[in-house]
Scaffold this motif. Structure first.
Motif, mmCIF file in Angstrom:
data_model
loop_
_atom_site.group_PDB
_atom_site.id
_atom_site.type_symbol
_atom_site.label_atom_id
_atom_site.label_comp_id
_atom_site.label_asym_id
_atom_site.label_seq_id
_atom_site.Cartn_x
_atom_site.Cartn_y
_atom_site.Cartn_z
ATOM 1 N N TYR A 36 17.798 -28.422 48.861
ATOM 2 C CA TYR A 36 17.521 -29.654 49.599
ATOM 3 C C TYR A 36 16.561 -30.490 48.775
ATOM 4 C CZ TYR A 36 19.838 -27.293 53.364
ATOM 5 O OH TYR A 36 20.782 -26.635 54.114
ATOM 6 N N ASP B 58 8.216 -41.943 56.604
ATOM 7 C CA ASP B 58 9.615 -41.571 56.847
ATOM 8 C C ASP B 58 10.349 -41.425 55.523
ATOM 9 O OD1 ASP B 58 8.892 -42.024 59.440
ATOM 10 O OD2 ASP B 58 10.153 -43.784 59.733
ATOM 11 N N TYR B 59 11.106 -40.322 55.381
ATOM 12 C CA TYR B 59 11.939 -40.162 54.197
ATOM 13 C C TYR B 59 13.059 -39.173 54.486
ATOM 14 C CZ TYR B 59 8.444 -36.436 53.500
ATOM 15 O OH TYR B 59 7.580 -35.381 53.676
ATOM 16 N N TRP B 60 14.160 -39.348 53.761
ATOM 17 C CA TRP B 60 15.324 -38.482 53.917
ATOM 18 C C TRP B 60 15.237 -37.271 53.003
ATOM 19 C CZ3 TRP B 60 18.784 -38.361 57.608
ATOM 20 C CH2 TRP B 60 18.992 -39.510 58.364
ATOM 21 N N GLU C 75 17.946 -34.708 51.317
ATOM 22 C CA GLU C 75 19.390 -34.626 51.071
ATOM 23 C C GLU C 75 19.782 -33.214 50.673
ATOM 24 O OE1 GLU C 75 19.916 -37.458 47.941
ATOM 25 O OE2 GLU C 75 19.690 -39.176 49.283
ATOM 26 N N ASP C 76 21.040 -32.861 50.951
ATOM 27 C CA ASP C 76 21.529 -31.574 50.459
ATOM 28 C C ASP C 76 21.931 -31.743 48.997
ATOM 29 O OD1 ASP C 76 24.107 -32.706 50.399
ATOM 30 O OD2 ASP C 76 24.781 -31.647 52.180
ATOM 31 N N ARG D 241 24.179 -35.647 50.521
ATOM 32 C CA ARG D 241 24.317 -36.069 51.931
ATOM 33 C C ARG D 241 22.973 -35.932 52.646
ATOM 34 N NH1 ARG D 241 29.126 -32.585 51.526
ATOM 35 N NH2 ARG D 241 27.698 -31.003 52.261
ATOM 36 N N HIS D 242 22.715 -36.852 53.575
ATOM 37 C CA HIS D 242 21.503 -36.751 54.382
ATOM 38 C C HIS D 242 21.548 -35.471 55.208
ATOM 39 C CE1 HIS D 242 20.681 -41.360 54.372
ATOM 40 N NE2 HIS D 242 20.410 -40.793 53.218
ATOM 41 N N LEU E 295 15.798 -35.979 58.314
ATOM 42 C CA LEU E 295 14.887 -37.114 58.197
ATOM 43 C C LEU E 295 13.502 -36.617 58.571
ATOM 44 C CD1 LEU E 295 14.287 -40.174 57.856
ATOM 45 C CD2 LEU E 295 14.682 -40.379 60.325
ATOM 46 N N ASP F 107 17.742 -34.254 62.523
ATOM 47 C CA ASP F 107 19.046 -34.132 61.881
ATOM 48 C C ASP F 107 19.575 -35.542 61.607
ATOM 49 O OD1 ASP F 107 20.179 -35.115 64.252
ATOM 50 O OD2 ASP F 107 21.029 -33.191 64.847
ATOM 51 N N PRO F 108 20.690 -35.694 60.884
ATOM 52 C CA PRO F 108 21.195 -37.031 60.552
ATOM 53 C C PRO F 108 21.548 -37.889 61.773
ATOM 54 C CG PRO F 108 22.179 -35.422 59.093
ATOM 55 C CD PRO F 108 21.420 -34.653 60.149
#
Length: 164
Positions: free
Chosen positions: A3, A15-17, A19-20, A24-25, A28, A44-45
């Motif tokens: 991740y 705030d930041y995402w 990703e795998d 993909r998100h 969050l 989760d997304p």
């Protein structure tokens, strides 16, 4: 499964995402601005809260609680009786403990359960300073929990550094 965490320096609300490894998100990390105590949600997304991280207001030692569905999932504290300065203990609600050790502020550390490696956190593969990976090594491990633990110990170590 890796991740990728891209922290935003100086972002309002933090705030930041995450990703795998396919870009993909996955999660969050949603910081709660203007709160009295440090609070973050790992979502989760679709926006559902998976884990909430809350800084404890009072106590002899800094700690953060991780909650799932309004119930304590874990308590994270710096391990005091350790030769390593960057050593944290995650006490899960059911009584088991995870051991977090390494160079936390450098984003180079590991998460273990009874000596077994669950996740490696590293920025060695990335050139961007605000980017690191949480490599979840066991398929039966909870990736949201391990990402939350990584975010939590980094946040606690940074806060401790800022306070002196």
């Amino acid at each position: 499964m890796k991740y990728l965490v891209r922290e935003k320096a100086f972002a309002v609300g933090d705030d930041y995402w995450v990703e795998d490894e396919d870009g993909r998100h996955a999660f969050l990390v949603d910081g709660k601005a203007l709160r009295l105590r440090d609070t973050l949600d790992v979502r989760d997304p679709e926006g559902r809260v998976l884990i909430t991280l809350r800084g404890k207001l009072f106590g002899l030692r800094d700690a953060m609680e991780l909650e799932r569905d309004g119930h304590r999932l874990a308590l994270v504290r710096r391990k005091r009786l350790s030769l390593l300065r960057n050593h944290f203990l995650v006490r899960l609600a059911e009584g088991t403990e995870l051991d977090v050790s390494g160079r936390i502020l450098d984003r180079e550390f590991k998460v273990e359960y009874e000596g077994e490696l669950l996740a490696l956190v590293s920025r060695q593969w990335f050139r961007l300073r605000e980017t690191y990976a949480v490599d979840v090594l066991r398929e039966d491990a909870d990736p949201a929990l391990l990402v939350a633990v990584a975010v939590c110990v980094i946040r606690m170590a940074e806060k401790e550094r800022e306070e002196g």
